[in-house]
Design a protein around this motif. Structure first.
Motif, PDB file in Angstrom:
ATOM      1  N   PHE A 253       0.840  -1.205   0.000  1.00  0.00           N
ATOM      2  CA  PHE A 253       0.000   0.000   0.000  1.00  0.00           C
ATOM      3  C   PHE A 253       0.874   1.253   0.000  1.00  0.00           C
ATOM      4  CE2 PHE A 253      -2.536  -3.372   1.675  1.00  0.00           C
ATOM      5  CZ  PHE A 253      -3.802  -3.143   1.156  1.00  0.00           C
ATOM      6  N   ASN A 254       0.348   2.274  -0.653  1.00  0.00           N
ATOM      7  CA  ASN A 254       1.034   3.570  -0.642  1.00  0.00           C
ATOM      8  C   ASN A 254       0.208   4.548   0.173  1.00  0.00           C
ATOM      9  OD1 ASN A 254       3.274   3.020  -2.247  1.00  0.00           O
ATOM     10  ND2 ASN A 254       2.062   3.247  -4.116  1.00  0.00           N
ATOM     11  N   ALA A 255       0.837   5.139   1.164  1.00  0.00           N
ATOM     12  CA  ALA A 255       0.127   6.131   1.971  1.00  0.00           C
ATOM     13  C   ALA A 255       0.725   7.505   1.718  1.00  0.00           C
ATOM     14  CB  ALA A 255       0.257   5.784   3.451  1.00  0.00           C
ATOM     15  N   LYS A 256      -0.163   8.477   1.529  1.00  0.00           N
ATOM     16  CA  LYS A 256       0.282   9.868   1.459  1.00  0.00           C
ATOM     17  C   LYS A 256      -0.268  10.567   2.686  1.00  0.00           C
ATOM     18  CE  LYS A 256       1.035  10.676  -3.358  1.00  0.00           C
ATOM     19  NZ  LYS A 256       0.825  11.432  -4.550  1.00  0.00           N
ATOM     20  N   ILE A 257       0.656  11.036   3.525  1.00  0.00           N
ATOM     21  CA  ILE A 257       0.241  11.624   4.795  1.00  0.00           C
ATOM     22  C   ILE A 257       0.574  13.102   4.775  1.00  0.00           C
ATOM     23  CG2 ILE A 257       0.616  11.570   7.290  1.00  0.00           C
ATOM     24  CD1 ILE A 257       1.792   8.596   6.539  1.00  0.00           C
ATOM     25  N   CYS A 258      -0.398  13.912   5.145  1.00  0.00           N
ATOM     26  CA  CYS A 258      -0.137  15.342   5.206  1.00  0.00           C
ATOM     27  C   CYS A 258      -0.200  15.786   6.675  1.00  0.00           C
ATOM     28  CB  CYS A 258      -1.154  16.088   4.359  1.00  0.00           C
ATOM     29  SG  CYS A 258      -0.903  17.845   4.448  1.00  0.00           S
TER      30      CYS A 258
ATOM     31  N   GLU B  95      -0.045  19.840  15.753  1.00  0.00           N
ATOM     32  CA  GLU B  95      -0.306  19.451  14.368  1.00  0.00           C
ATOM     33  C   GLU B  95      -1.528  18.555  14.201  1.00  0.00           C
ATOM     34  OE1 GLU B  95       4.348  19.451  12.817  1.00  0.00           O
ATOM     35  OE2 GLU B  95       3.580  17.707  13.894  1.00  0.00           O
ATOM     36  N   ASP B  96      -2.169  18.717  13.052  1.00  0.00           N
ATOM     37  CA  ASP B  96      -3.211  17.798  12.577  1.00  0.00           C
ATOM     38  C   ASP B  96      -2.610  16.955  11.467  1.00  0.00           C
ATOM     39  OD1 ASP B  96      -5.334  18.620  14.106  1.00  0.00           O
ATOM     40  OD2 ASP B  96      -5.852  20.251  12.729  1.00  0.00           O
ATOM     41  N   PHE B  97      -3.271  15.841  11.199  1.00  0.00           N
ATOM     42  CA  PHE B  97      -2.805  15.081  10.042  1.00  0.00           C
ATOM     43  C   PHE B  97      -3.999  14.564   9.252  1.00  0.00           C
ATOM     44  CE2 PHE B  97      -3.129  12.161  13.634  1.00  0.00           C
ATOM     45  CZ  PHE B  97      -3.888  11.115  13.118  1.00  0.00           C
ATOM     46  N   SER B  98      -3.760  14.282   7.991  1.00  0.00           N
ATOM     47  CA  SER B  98      -4.750  13.607   7.169  1.00  0.00           C
ATOM     48  C   SER B  98      -3.973  12.692   6.243  1.00  0.00           C
ATOM     49  CB  SER B  98      -5.562  14.627   6.366  1.00  0.00           C
ATOM     50  OG  SER B  98      -4.698  15.377   5.542  1.00  0.00           O
ATOM     51  N   PHE B  99      -4.632  11.665   5.737  1.00  0.00           N
ATOM     52  CA  PHE B  99      -3.879  10.774   4.849  1.00  0.00           C
ATOM     53  C   PHE B  99      -4.812  10.070   3.887  1.00  0.00           C
ATOM     54  CE2 PHE B  99      -4.802   8.441   8.787  1.00  0.00           C
ATOM     55  CZ  PHE B  99      -5.464   7.316   8.299  1.00  0.00           C
ATOM     56  N   GLU B 100      -4.225   9.583   2.819  1.00  0.00           N
ATOM     57  CA  GLU B 100      -4.956   8.673   1.956  1.00  0.00           C
ATOM     58  C   GLU B 100      -4.090   7.462   1.687  1.00  0.00           C
ATOM     59  OE1 GLU B 100      -4.588  10.393  -2.421  1.00  0.00           O
ATOM     60  OE2 GLU B 100      -5.437  11.890  -1.039  1.00  0.00           O
ATOM     61  N   VAL B 101      -4.727   6.327   1.595  1.00  0.00           N
ATOM     62  CA  VAL B 101      -3.988   5.090   1.373  1.00  0.00           C
ATOM     63  C   VAL B 101      -4.557   4.413   0.149  1.00  0.00           C
ATOM     64  CG1 VAL B 101      -3.291   2.878   2.376  1.00  0.00           C
ATOM     65  CG2 VAL B 101      -3.697   4.845   3.864  1.00  0.00           C
ATOM     66  N   VAL B 102      -3.700   4.033  -0.767  1.00  0.00           N
ATOM     67  CA  VAL B 102      -4.178   3.279  -1.931  1.00  0.00           C
ATOM     68  C   VAL B 102      -3.331   2.021  -2.086  1.00  0.00           C
ATOM     69  CG1 VAL B 102      -5.148   5.208  -3.249  1.00  0.00           C
ATOM     70  CG2 VAL B 102      -2.724   4.644  -3.468  1.00  0.00           C
ATOM     71  N   GLU B 103      -3.977   1.010  -2.615  1.00  0.00           N
ATOM     72  CA  GLU B 103      -3.235  -0.225  -2.851  1.00  0.00           C
ATOM     73  C   GLU B 103      -2.405  -0.048  -4.115  1.00  0.00           C
ATOM     74  OE1 GLU B 103      -5.593  -3.708  -2.583  1.00  0.00           O
ATOM     75  OE2 GLU B 103      -3.812  -5.008  -2.609  1.00  0.00           O
ATOM     76  N   GLU B 104      -1.173  -0.502  -4.044  1.00  0.00           N
ATOM     77  CA  GLU B 104      -0.296  -0.332  -5.209  1.00  0.00           C
ATOM     78  C   GLU B 104      -0.726  -1.301  -6.299  1.00  0.00           C
ATOM     79  OE1 GLU B 104       4.018  -1.417  -5.013  1.00  0.00           O
ATOM     80  OE2 GLU B 104       4.205   0.766  -4.840  1.00  0.00           O
ATOM     81  N   SER B 105      -0.982  -0.739  -7.491  1.00  0.00           N
ATOM     82  CA  SER B 105      -1.370  -1.627  -8.582  1.00  0.00           C
ATOM     83  C   SER B 105      -0.111  -2.275  -9.147  1.00  0.00           C
ATOM     84  CB  SER B 105      -2.095  -0.828  -9.662  1.00  0.00           C
ATOM     85  OG  SER B 105      -1.385   0.350  -9.926  1.00  0.00           O
ATOM     86  N   ILE B 106      -0.223  -3.536  -9.440  1.00  0.00           N
ATOM     87  CA  ILE B 106       0.983  -4.263  -9.890  1.00  0.00           C
ATOM     88  C   ILE B 106       1.081  -4.239 -11.421  1.00  0.00           C
ATOM     89  CG2 ILE B 106       2.236  -6.446  -9.779  1.00  0.00           C
ATOM     90  CD1 ILE B 106       0.197  -6.932  -7.255  1.00  0.00           C
TER      91      ILE B 106
END
Lengths: 241, 737, 83
Positions: free
Chosen positions: C2-7, C72-83
């Motif tokens: 999974f790829n997570a982008k955390i802000c 600080e606050d945080f937010s994130f999105e997680v997507v499954e890495e497509s192969i």
């Protein structure tokens, strides 16, 4: 009185703190590497020195708090041992939750290295009993992230409990915005925990503890600690009843 | 494309290419050609400068290591020695000021601990265009924060240096970083790959594609194209370097460490060929063993990468695991990548297959020396200024204030307060004085440090300018009470292919050599940076002199600040009518011309002797060198830093502006208690130095009356508070407006 | 994978000196920025059994280390890495 100076990767005031306790005050001093644990019984004073632990990457002090040596620091703090965090050490204590609040970048975004005047907020502590309350002293600062932040309730409580040890002030002791080098809330330069055995401060007392450096105002902080540890002063009772 | 053509594209001349073919007995392959092109660039080979650098005096009884190693070393007694080196990072800083300056600092620190020394101080000599240009402000801010972030994180105090502003540096800012270390004699280690069969190990950061061909980049003029070369600028990681420093110093205590070398310009290629060449050995290594940060790197890229924070270590065979253990403690890797051989070849393998094989000595030291002829620049033939046409301004107080406001004279606190200069608790004279002074814990001693050069002087008269840079640096040490010990030089010039630039280079070197010989201060290390020019301008010739001096008793140090009201103020040395090349002419009349002040080295030497003796005797309260802005500025600075005033009168037939603001050399303003005056006069007589009472230290105002024999009268009258405000805050105001 | 982008960014109400400096620069260049907040983007590659588990892990990372709750606050999105 036995002192441990914790060495985190990136600590760089470890040698200076060691030098003051060992050579200036003539007390037994040891380095403790961050990967080691220690027994609280072995030390009377634990110093978290300044520097850039883990390069200050992510946030100053954020990563250091997970090191094995910090586990021992938590335990020592609980047992009432004296913990002194200077500069990066203060930042670590905040991140570790041993002191309330957080540190931000200086408001002008610049690193500041110069002398500041400090008004002593309380002399009723193991660290400041040789100062007079309200006295103005001079110490150097050297930091890029010393802008202390806490919410209004926390600050109110720090004041009420007489836990603000130093304020940035002018030479005469006026606590003004001009005398605030980094934007810290209420000009706060150093605070105690509730039990008064943990002190975090941004200025460097170890850099002004010898005649040859032209300033010995910091030496009294270390001598206060010695006075307290050797049982010559009592602190806190009156205020907290 | 043919190999010869490719070689040309990489910057090698036909002659050089033919020599490579002749040396190898065949055409070089791509990897070999790349290695040669970088190692034979000016930056690595000094092919344009080598013969001239030999003119420097480099030998003295206290020199333990002269030029040719990572850094120079001089003895300071007590089994201790001081290690020093200065280096430029001009081109990278012009393109990316923050990283350029940061990695410059990182590189010079590695040079110092590569000798086994603990780095204890940094200095930075900086030059930029004029501050009204927004790009200059951007460069200044970037460079200063790059230096700050790197040096501060390392915990090495940045205690001194200089910052100058002149249009000549608009396109090519100069960023010269100096580092000083301390070492016990028996701990000194060299960059030599000795002992056939010994292991060659790489430690520190993983290797990426950073800065490939950075060394050749530094050997070119800046152009539109170099802007697009941004990717070749390296990124620094001071945290990694701090760990590397601690790990290396721990390692170097072991007797089985044979040699160590920093990976700087030209990366592995240069580290391997230089260590092998110095020892007369060879090295065989396999690039497949080099830890990578990026996938798919070719042998060419691995050999030429300039990734920062890496060191090459040569250890006795069998101790590889010991090295690993030390580095693992600091969470760093250490990998054996090859071994020392006896055949003198640098042999590069990839998974056992040879990809390059060249004689190490030929790579490291074989670049053909280029003999050039200098030509005296036409501008030097112009007559001296006709000073009779320059009218003395009515209001000299106003002139003094304008000089104090000039960023070249005003306090540089805005710069040095961003540097941690108090860490390590040795800084007993902080930045802002003539020279910084550090105590040496565990001894009574101290060392004084400075960097100096006046580019305009060197432009107008390269020989006198070179002399002056050495004299001024020495004087800056002397006024603290330190005896000058050694020089490290950073020679910043335009393209050596331009005969006029080459002339400047040659004459500056002669001037430096002359002064270094006369004052008996050997040159122990240094660096040359050519090609500091753009299509529209060439920098002033700028041979920066870094100097270290020794105080036998650090408690007797002296500073420039006036200390006590009532003290007598005395000028040691002689006033002159020299006004050429002064900051006064530049700021007040917009003139950058005339003949720069001359240094009489014999007189300079006597002055040093007199001042050092006076400080040793403890009879001086303050001492301050007279430099840019002249006598009036020197006295004003002693007032401002001491928060005291001055009242005095000078009678002289020198025209008043030359007397007050001219930059005549070999002068020191001292203050002392009245009771010590006879002792000072006696010392001055004994050493053949003129001493003239200028006036007295007073509480808060500044007043100088100037009289001549014809009844002429001029004065300066100001409040110290006003002078202090302008001097302390002008730079900050100009940067932040 | 999974790829997570955390802000991670400052909470509202906390003075953001970097944001203020950038706002000044933008306005200087004529962009008339109303407000600028500076945050950190942190990209994490992680293994997890499924998306829910990945998200839970990322949340814990934020709470434990990546964000300081005082500031600080945080937010994130997680997507499954497509192969």
């Amino acid at each position: 009185m036995r002192c441990a100076v914790i060495v985190f990767p990136g600590s760089n005031c470890d040698v200076d703190c060691f030098h003051v306790w060992k050579d200036v005050l003539g007390q037994p001093t040891e380095y403790v590497f961050h990967k080691e644990r220690f027994s609280a019984e072995d030390f009377d004073l634990i110093i978290l020195p300044g520097g850039f632990s883990y390069g200050d990457y992510l946030r100053a002090g954020a990563i250091a708090r997970f090191s094995p040596a910090m586990d021992s620091v938590y335990k020592a703090a609980e047992k009432g041992k004296l913990i002194l965090g200077i500069c990066n050490g203060f930042q670590i204590l905040l991140e570790a939750g041993l002191l309330p609040g957080a540190m931000m970048k200086n408001r002008d975004l610049k690193f500041h290295c110069h002398d500041v005047y400090l008004k002593v907020g309380t002399a009723d502590s193991p660290f400041t009993n040789m100062y007079l309350p309200g006295e103005v002293v001079k110490m150097p600062i050297a930091h890029g992230e010393g802008n202390y932040y806490a919410d209004a309730d926390t600050i109110e409580r720090l004041k009420r409990e007489d836990r603000i040890v130093f304020y940035y002030s002018d030479e005469k002791g006026n606590i003004t915005d001009e005398a605030n080098p980094n934007g810290s809330a209420e000009n706060i330069a150093g605070i105690l925990n509730e039990e008064r055995n943990v002190l975090g401060m941004m200025p460097h007392p170890e850099r002004c503890a010898e005649e040859i450096l032209g300033n010995t105002d910091g030496k009294r902080l270390f001598m206060s600690i010695l006075e307290y540890l050797e049982g010559r002063v009592k602190i806190g009772k009156s205020r907290r009843s | 494309m043919g190999k010869a053509e490719e070689a040309k594209k990489l910057g090698l001349t036909d002659e050089e290419y033919n020599l490579i073919v002749q040396t190898l007995g065949r055409e070089p392959n791509d990897v070999e050609l790349g290695m040669y092109s970088v190692m034979w660039s000016e930056h690595c080979s000094y092919k344009n400068s080598k013969p001239l650098l030999k003119r420097f005096p480099t030998i003295a009884p206290h020199v333990l290591q002269g030029p040719g190693e990572n850094a120079g070393i001089v003895d300071i007694g007590d089994n201790l020695a001081v290690v020093l080196k200065i280096e430029s990072h001009n081109h990278p800083s012009a393109v990316e000021p923050y990283q350029g300056a940061a990695t410059g600092v990182g590189g010079i620190i590695r040079d110092i601990f590569a000798m086994g020394a603990r780095p204890i101080a940094l200095l930075d000599s900086l030059r930029f265009g004029e501050l009204d240009d927004p790009r200059v402000k951007y460069l200044l801010s970037g460079v200063v924060s790059g230096i700050a972030d790197y040096g501060n994180c390392m915990g090495i105090p940045t205690v001194g240096g200089e910052t100058y502003f002149n249009d000549a540096y608009k396109d090519n800012p100069l960023v010269n970083a100096m580092c000083v270390g301390i070492i016990r004699h028996d701990d000194i280690i060299k960059g030599k790959a000795q002992g056939v069969g010994n292991s060659v190990m790489l430690v520190g950061a993983a290797t990426g594609r950073d800065g490939i061909h950075g060394a050749s980049f530094a050997s070119e003029e800046l152009s539109e194209e170099s802007e697009s070369k941004r990717p070749s600028v390296q990124v620094g990681d001071p945290f990694m370097e701090k760990l590397l420093l601690e790990a290396c110093l721990e390692l170097l205590k072991e007797k089985w460490v044979v040699g160590i070398q920093d990976l700087g310009a030209a990366g592995l290629t240069s580290a391997c060929s230089e260590t092998a060449a110095r020892a007369g050995t060879g090295i065989e290594l396999d690039v497949a063993l080099v830890p990578r940060r990026e996938k798919g790197m070719t042998p060419y890229e691995v050999m030429l990468s300039e990734s920062q924070e890496r060191m090459l270590i040569i250890v006795e065979k069998g101790h590889e695991e010991d090295v690993k253990r030390i580095f693992e403690k600091w969470d760093l890797y250490a990998v054996k990548i090859g071994e020392v051989t006896g055949d003198g070849m640098l042999r590069v393998l990839e998974n056992g297959k040879i990809v390059a094989e060249v004689p190490a000595k030929s790579l490291a030291e074989g670049a053909p020396v280029i003999k050039r002829e200098g030509k005296r620049p036409v501008y030097m033939d112009v007559q001296d200024l006709d000073y009779s046409k320059i009218e003395i301004p009515e209001n000299l107080s106003e002139v003094l204030l304008r000089l104090l406001a000039s960023p070249n004279i005003a306090s540089k606190a805005w710069v040095y307060q961003q540097y941690d200069h108090t860490v390590r608790t040795d800084t007993v004279v902080p930045p802002g004085s003539d020279a910084a002074v550090l105590r040496i814990k565990g001894t009574k001693k101290g060392i004084a440090l400075t960097t100096d050069c006046n580019g305009l002087y060197c432009y107008l008269d390269p020989y006198e300018g070179g002399k002056q840079a050495v004299a001024e640096a020495a004087r800056n040490l002397v006024v603290t009470g330190a005896k000058p010990l050694a020089i490290t030089d950073c020679l910043n010039f335009g393209s050596p292919e331009n005969p006029e630039v080459y002339y400047q280079f040659e004459k500056c070197i002669d001037g430096i050599s002359e002064a270094a010989k006369a004052l008996e201060i050997p040159v122990v290390s240094g660096n040359v940076s050519f090609y500091n020019e753009s299509s529209s301008r060439v920098i002033f010739p700028t041979p920066v002199i870094g100097m270290v001096g020794l105080l036998e008793d650090v408690k007797k140090r002296c500073t420039m600040a006036f200390k006590n009201p009532g003290d007598i103020v005395v000028l040691l040395g002689e006033n002159s009518d020299e006004m050429g090349a002064s900051e006064y002419l530049r700021v007040i009349f917009g003139i950058q011309g005339g003949k720069p002040p001359r240094v009489d080295l014999e007189r300079e030497k006597r002055l040093h002797l007199c001042c050092l003796k006076a400080i040793k005797k403890g009879i001086l309260s303050s001492a301050h060198d007279v430099s840019e802005g002249g006598l009036a500025v020197a006295i004003a600075e002693s007032c401002i830093t001491g928060n005291l005033g001055f009242e005095g009168e000078i009678t002289s037939d020198i025209r008043a502006d030359a007397l007050l603001f001219g930059e005549g050399q070999s002068r020191i303003v001292v203050s002392l208690k009245e009771e010590n005056l006879p002792a000072l006069i006696e010392l001055a007589d004994e050493t053949g130095v003129k001493a003239m009472v200028l006036g007295r230290v007073v509480p808060e105002y500044f007043r100088i009356n100037v009289k001549d024999s014809k009844g002429g009268f001029k004065k300066i009258e100001l409040s110290v508070e006003e002078m202090a405000d302008i001097w302390s805050k002008s730079l900050e105001r100009k940067v932040e407006e | 994978m999974f790829n997570a982008k955390i802000c991670v960014r400052f909470k509202n109400g906390v003075l953001d000196p970097q944001g203020a400096a950038i706002k000044g620069a933008l306005n200087h260049l004529g962009f008339e920025a109303e407000d600028v907040r500076v945050g950190k983007l942190i990209e994490v590659k992680l293994k997890a059994g499924n998306l829910e588990e990945a998200k839970a892990k990322v949340r814990m990372m934020c709470e434990k280390l990546l964000a300081n709750p005082v500031l600080e606050d945080f937010s994130f999105e997680v997507v499954e890495e497509s192969i």
